[in-house]
Design a protein around this motif. Structure first.
Motif, PDB file in Angstrom:
ATOM      1  N   HIS A 210      30.476  33.814  12.286  1.00 19.22           N
ATOM      2  CA  HIS A 210      29.619  34.637  13.137  1.00 19.22           C
ATOM      3  C   HIS A 210      30.274  34.977  14.473  1.00 19.22           C
ATOM      4  N   ARG A 211      31.364  34.290  14.821  1.00 19.74           N
ATOM      5  CA  ARG A 211      32.103  34.637  16.039  1.00 19.74           C
ATOM      6  C   ARG A 211      33.593  34.769  15.741  1.00 19.74           C
ATOM      7  N   ARG A 214      35.902  36.571  18.363  1.00 23.08           N
ATOM      8  CA  ARG A 214      36.269  35.734  19.504  1.00 23.08           C
ATOM      9  C   ARG A 214      37.274  34.673  19.100  1.00 23.08           C
ATOM     10  N   ASP A 215      37.089  34.054  17.941  1.00 20.60           N
ATOM     11  CA  ASP A 215      38.027  33.020  17.504  1.00 20.60           C
ATOM     12  C   ASP A 215      39.402  33.599  17.219  1.00 20.60           C
TER      13      ASP A 215
END
Length: 382
Positions: A210-211, A214-215
């Motif tokens: 879900h991120r 960003r990761d």
């Protein structure tokens, strides 16, 4: 019948080149045909890598039959980063035919010289982290993901054309269980090092779907800093890094992708993927009409995980953070049911990375060689 060299622009001629290894290596049980869609994705001009690089293909024909292929890659970012003017050869496939190999390397060398290159280096198909080097040890085993497989006589063909070793790349592996089926512990020194990590504000966690964006940013920031001093590694743009990684992250087990931050700032990452070549072998290079079904069924039986990247920013290299990430990944491997850990490919002069994998009990099982030869006087491109 003499050899004719042609520069290939695309279409059916490019398909002919990509089909050549399927014919040359059909009888080799260790050969794993790369999935055609992935190959086409890498060489697609829309690949962000080609914003600063160019790739040309050549084939050798004897009469109507294609008997060899070779590519010429110019990487502007590599030349700026290293202060050199190097051309790379790749996609080398050839019958056991010295005349064909000589004609291919002659044509590519002439074109590279005309474009201002002073040396020819390879094999390197596209980027520095995939399909690099010629296999010189480990012919009996299947290649790891993002690495090639070549018959022993390719070495003879290349060295006969005046190429000499520049450096070697190593593939490592280790079983996760002993012959009796008992769990093999990580070496005591590494476990103690992992247990001793004390970094205020440290968070180690799995990559989260879900991120993911960003990761990926965190991993790219770590990669840029951690690999800055590694020989011949050129910093990737974020777009290149994401393009290379997304196709494989989609097939990864989240337990095997670890991110470390310190007070929210990038500190380290580790990427371990299912050894997809164990599944790709079943597809025989093509997804349609039935390759996708065979690969999907084989994917459920993959028992090897491939450690592709681990990076720690310089500020935390002496803290043991690398050991903690290895511990997290190996715990995830066992929980997911994997039986073997593979790590590839590692530059022979990358002492920190070799220390990490060797401290985890891994030993080399394949060796790839990157060759080079000078091209002599520069000539004006026409």
């Amino acid at each position: 019948m003499s050899i004719a060299i042609e520069e290939v622009r695309g279409g059916a001629d490019l398909t002919d080149i990509l089909d050549l290894p399927l014919r040359l290596h059909a009888a080799d049980p260790a050969y794993v045909p790369p999935l055609r869609p992935l190959v086409l994705r890498r060489i697609d001009p829309k690949n962000p890598f080609f914003r600063r690089a160019s790739l040309r293909f050549f084939r050798a024909r004897r009469g109507r039959e294609t008997v060899g292929s070779l590519s010429l890659l110019l990487d502007e970012a590599h030349d700026r980063h290293g202060g050199e003017r190097t051309a790379f050869f790749g996609f080398f496939e050839c019958e056991r035919d010295h005349e064909a190999a000589r004609a291919l390397f002659g044509a590519v060398s002439e074109r590279a010289r005309a474009l201002g290159a002073t040396s020819l280096r390879g094999p390197r198909n596209v980027t520095r982290v995939e399909d690099i080097g010629l296999l010189i040890e480990g012919y009996e085993s299947r290649p790891p993901l993002l690495a090639g497989h070549h018959p022993p006589y390719y070495r003879e063909l290349i060295e006969a054309e005046g190429f000499s070793k520049r450096y070697d790349m190593l593939a490592y592996d280790t079983p996760l269980f002993d012959p009796a089926g008992r769990r093999r512990e990580l070496p005591e020194a590494l476990r103690q090092r992992a247990a001793s990590v004390r970094i205020p504000g440290l968070e180690v966690r799995r990559v989260a779907v879900h991120r993911l964006s960003r990761d990926m940013e965190i991993a790219h920031a770590v990669f840029t800093e951690a690999y800055r001093g590694v020989p011949e590694v050129v910093p990737m743009s974020r777009a290149e890094f994401v393009n290379l990684g997304r196709a494989f992250v989609a097939l990864a087990n989240p337990r095997l992708l670890q991110i470390a931050t310190v007070r929210g700032e990038p500190a380290a990452f580790a990427v371990c993927l299912p050894e997809l070549n164990e599944a790709f072998a079943a597809a025989r290079g093509r997804l349609w009409p039935l390759g996708w079904a065979r690969a999907a069924a084989a994917l459920r039986r993959v028992r090897t995980a491939s450690f592709k990247l681990i990076g720690v920013v310089p500020a935390y290299r002496s803290t043991g953070l690398y050991a903690l990430l290895v511990q997290h990944v190996v715990d995830g491997l066992r929980a997911a049911g994997y039986e073997r850990l593979e790590a590839s490919l590692i530059h022979e002069d990358n002492a920190p990375m070799r220390h990490i994998v060797e401290s985890a009990g891994c030993v080399p099982y394949r060796r790839y060689r990157v060759y080079e030869r000078p091209l002599g006087r520069r000539e004006q491109a026409t």
